[in-house]
Design a protein around this motif. Structure first.
Motif, short mmCIF file in Angstrom:
data_model
loop_
_atom_site.label_atom_id
_atom_site.label_comp_id
_atom_site.label_asym_id
_atom_site.label_seq_id
_atom_site.Cartn_x
_atom_site.Cartn_y
_atom_site.Cartn_z
N LYS A 150 1.01 -1.38 0.09
CA LYS A 150 -0.06 0.07 -0.17
C LYS A 150 0.81 1.44 -0.19
N SER A 151 2.22 1.10 0.03
CA SER A 151 2.27 2.09 0.07
C SER A 151 2.76 3.45 -1.07
N SER A 165 -1.61 9.02 1.30
CA SER A 165 -1.99 8.96 3.03
C SER A 165 -2.46 10.05 3.78
N LYS A 166 -2.34 10.08 4.83
CA LYS A 166 -3.00 11.89 5.37
C LYS A 166 -2.24 10.60 7.18
N THR A 167 -2.41 12.50 7.26
CA THR A 167 -2.04 12.61 9.67
C THR A 167 -3.51 12.42 9.78
N GLU A 204 -1.16 7.73 10.65
CA GLU A 204 -1.28 7.98 9.48
C GLU A 204 -2.25 7.25 8.57
N MET A 205 -3.10 7.56 7.83
CA MET A 205 -4.06 6.72 7.29
C MET A 205 -3.77 6.23 5.85
N THR A 206 -4.26 5.08 5.47
CA THR A 206 -3.86 5.24 4.47
C THR A 206 -4.76 5.40 2.99
N TRP A 207 -5.11 5.97 1.76
CA TRP A 207 -6.42 5.93 1.31
C TRP A 207 -6.69 4.75 1.38
N TRP A 255 -12.27 11.80 -0.31
CA TRP A 255 -10.98 12.67 0.43
C TRP A 255 -9.74 13.05 1.09
N CYS A 294 -9.06 9.12 11.28
CA CYS A 294 -9.25 7.02 11.49
C CYS A 294 -9.99 6.59 12.19
#
Length: 53
Positions: free
Chosen positions: A9-10, A14-16, A23-26, A34, A40
């Motif tokens: 998923k890298s 992402s956001k904080t 960290e939240m991943t899409w 988004w 989160c």
């Protein structure tokens, strides 16, 4: 398993989280809004300071 699945998923945006700073991943469920995502989880949303506007 599909040959197109990367398993990593890298490459996703992402956001904080504004509350817990994790960290939240899409996620696909967030695709349409988004830019508006701030938290989160529901727990962090409930802990967030309320706007008194």
């Amino acid at each position: 398993m599909s040959s197109t699945f990367k398993g990593n998923k890298s490459y996703l945006p992402s956001k904080t989280c504004v509350v817990c700073k994790k960290e939240m991943t899409w996620r696909k469920s967030w695709a349409k809004n988004w830019e508006m995502i701030k938290y989160c989880s529901d727990a962090c949303r409930k802990k967030a300071p309320k706007d008194q506007s």
